[in-house]
Design a protein around this motif. Sequence first.
Motif, mmCIF file in Angstrom:
data_model
loop_
_atom_site.group_PDB
_atom_site.id
_atom_site.type_symbol
_atom_site.label_atom_id
_atom_site.label_comp_id
_atom_site.label_asym_id
_atom_site.label_seq_id
_atom_site.Cartn_x
_atom_site.Cartn_y
_atom_site.Cartn_z
ATOM 1 N N LEU A 40 1.027 -1.202 -0.104
ATOM 2 C CA LEU A 40 0.119 -0.168 -0.026
ATOM 3 C C LEU A 40 0.950 1.350 -0.037
ATOM 4 O O LEU A 40 1.679 1.430 1.035
ATOM 5 N N THR A 86 1.606 5.165 0.028
ATOM 6 C CA THR A 86 0.852 6.517 0.351
ATOM 7 C C THR A 86 1.633 7.795 0.412
ATOM 8 O O THR A 86 2.690 7.820 0.509
ATOM 9 N N GLN A 113 -3.079 4.876 -1.770
ATOM 10 C CA GLN A 113 -3.886 5.544 -1.019
ATOM 11 C C GLN A 113 -3.856 7.228 -1.490
ATOM 12 O O GLN A 113 -2.895 7.541 -1.461
ATOM 13 N N LEU A 121 -8.541 3.956 -1.671
ATOM 14 C CA LEU A 121 -7.532 3.129 -2.259
ATOM 15 C C LEU A 121 -7.781 3.054 -3.579
ATOM 16 O O LEU A 121 -9.022 2.667 -4.161
#
Length: 329
Positions: A39, A41, A97, A260
């Motif tokens: 993920l 970000t 994200q 997301l």
Amino acid sequence: MNPSTVRRHTLGTLAAALLGLALPLAHAQEPWPSKPVTLVTPFAPGSGPDAVLRLVGEKLGKLWNQRVLVDNKPGGGGFLAIDAAKRAPADGYTLLQLDSEHLAALPLLYKSRNFETLKAFEPTGILFRTPFMLAVAADSPWKTVGDLIAAGKAKPGSISFGSWGVGSPGHLGGEELELRAGLDMQHIPYRDVGQLYGSVGAGDLHWAFGSIPSSQGAYKAGKLRYLAVAAPRRIAQLPDVPTLAEAGGPPLEINSFVVLVAPRGLPAAVRDKIHADVAKAVAEPDIQARFNTFAFETLPWSPAEIEKQAAAKAKVYAELVKRKSISLE
């Protein structure tokens, strides 16, 4: 070669061909995920969105029985993270994200890049939406938003408002309030959120929008007072704080939502699984308890609805950006 031999040879060739077709098919149907998921970000470690991402990432790791890694790449107006994720295959193993301003405002603020976020990425799940409070110093003479507007109209250009950066929802929200209320105000961007609300509390800055988690330190210390929440209804966490409309201002909704996304071209089955599992994760009681503390709202938005909401924000932001020729280039 006799007929029997020919028949055996033909059957053997056919079986091998079918096996050759079956192997890639079996590989294509391999359950997702079969390896760790990253993920990415643009938010710094310790920030509100980062904290939520890590909590949700832990839940997803359990649902997927895989490691879920958080890779912080702050800076560059979000493009450090965006460029890193954009280079990844569209296979669901790299997710990004972003907030609604990355989706809706970034293309307007960096026009020369000719980059449209939702052409490069597709939504896979929504994490939360946060409303913004209109904060002034605890000893401010203004008791309502109507007082602020009256003061601004009496002396155009005399009122200052701050935000955590050009193009942030705090900045664009202030520009929208200025436009809808017929005001002329000075925007002062800050890099440090703590310094921003410290300046409001000290009276060096007249007001600022802020989420509960970003402004609660100064609020709990008695340095800030909330004149209103920029939402259609009061929030349960601060029931005595009126809406902008109730406090004498225009009926605006100033908020930001966090999602997301994945590189475009994600297989539909993978996208649907991520969407369903993100919804399961944010519905967990401990995450809902944390959300409730900060007035974060859980939303049942599909990927298509996320795109629709981003488009609605982009329409508002386009008007604001054009009006003041706002740019980050």
